[in-house]
Design a protein around this motif. Structure first.
Motif, PDB file in Angstrom:
ATOM      1  N   LYS A 197      -1.434  -0.123  -6.777  1.00  0.00           N
ATOM      2  CA  LYS A 197      -1.967  -1.219  -7.558  1.00  0.00           C
ATOM      3  C   LYS A 197      -2.855  -0.669  -8.666  1.00  0.00           C
ATOM      4  CE  LYS A 197      -5.860  -2.119  -4.504  1.00  0.00           C
ATOM      5  NZ  LYS A 197      -6.543  -3.062  -3.657  1.00  0.00           N
ATOM      6  N   GLU A 207      -4.279   3.118  -7.772  1.00  0.00           N
ATOM      7  CA  GLU A 207      -5.017   2.983  -6.518  1.00  0.00           C
ATOM      8  C   GLU A 207      -4.032   2.714  -5.389  1.00  0.00           C
ATOM      9  OE1 GLU A 207      -8.061   0.031  -6.783  1.00  0.00           O
ATOM     10  OE2 GLU A 207      -8.784   0.806  -8.704  1.00  0.00           O
ATOM     11  N   THR A 208      -4.403   3.140  -4.223  1.00  0.00           N
ATOM     12  CA  THR A 208      -3.575   2.876  -3.042  1.00  0.00           C
ATOM     13  C   THR A 208      -4.352   1.976  -2.091  1.00  0.00           C
ATOM     14  OG1 THR A 208      -4.397   4.846  -1.909  1.00  0.00           O
ATOM     15  CG2 THR A 208      -2.403   5.097  -3.234  1.00  0.00           C
ATOM     16  N   GLU A 209      -3.637   1.335  -1.215  1.00  0.00           N
ATOM     17  CA  GLU A 209      -4.270   0.505  -0.190  1.00  0.00           C
ATOM     18  C   GLU A 209      -5.007   1.402   0.803  1.00  0.00           C
ATOM     19  OE1 GLU A 209      -4.321  -2.756  -0.197  1.00  0.00           O
ATOM     20  OE2 GLU A 209      -2.974  -2.967  -1.901  1.00  0.00           O
ATOM     21  N   ALA A 210      -6.050   0.885   1.396  1.00  0.00           N
ATOM     22  CA  ALA A 210      -6.833   1.666   2.359  1.00  0.00           C
ATOM     23  C   ALA A 210      -6.015   2.027   3.591  1.00  0.00           C
ATOM     24  CB  ALA A 210      -8.084   0.892   2.762  1.00  0.00           C
ATOM     25  N   ASP A 211      -5.086   1.160   3.962  1.00  0.00           N
ATOM     26  CA  ASP A 211      -4.312   1.387   5.182  1.00  0.00           C
ATOM     27  C   ASP A 211      -2.913   1.936   4.892  1.00  0.00           C
ATOM     28  OD1 ASP A 211      -3.395  -0.885   3.950  1.00  0.00           O
ATOM     29  OD2 ASP A 211      -3.225  -2.067   5.783  1.00  0.00           O
ATOM     30  N   ILE A 212      -2.807   2.755   3.865  1.00  0.00           N
ATOM     31  CA  ILE A 212      -1.503   3.325   3.498  1.00  0.00           C
ATOM     32  C   ILE A 212      -1.022   4.252   4.622  1.00  0.00           C
ATOM     33  CG2 ILE A 212      -2.493   5.287   2.237  1.00  0.00           C
ATOM     34  CD1 ILE A 212      -0.202   4.941   0.220  1.00  0.00           C
TER      35      ILE A 212
END
Length: 73
Positions: A1, A17-22
């Motif tokens: 994102k 940016e990546t999600e925290a729960d990748i």
């Protein structure tokens, strides 16, 4: 994102940016195109990468043109 170009010292770096729960082992593929073109082009060096950035300087060197880029996980 939130993929965006960052231009410093005449280098154009796409960052995102990546999600925290990748999930572990997630890889990214980067594509780009010039404004007005229909087809997306793969950035060969940025296929199946794990880092959240890609150097698109060579592909975006014409500073009078507009470019798009996208990332797929």
């Amino acid at each position: 994102k939130r993929a965006a170009f960052s231009s410093t010292n005449f280098e154009n770096i796409l960052t995102w940016e990546t999600e925290a729960d990748i999930p572990p082992g997630t890889v990214f593929d980067v594509q780009y195109k010039q404004y007005g073109e229909k087809s997306w082009l793969n950035k060969r060096e940025c296929q199946s990468i794990t880092q959240p950035f890609c150097n698109l300087t060579r592909e975006t060197e014409n500073f009078t043109e507009n470019y798009y880029a996208r990332v797929r996980a």
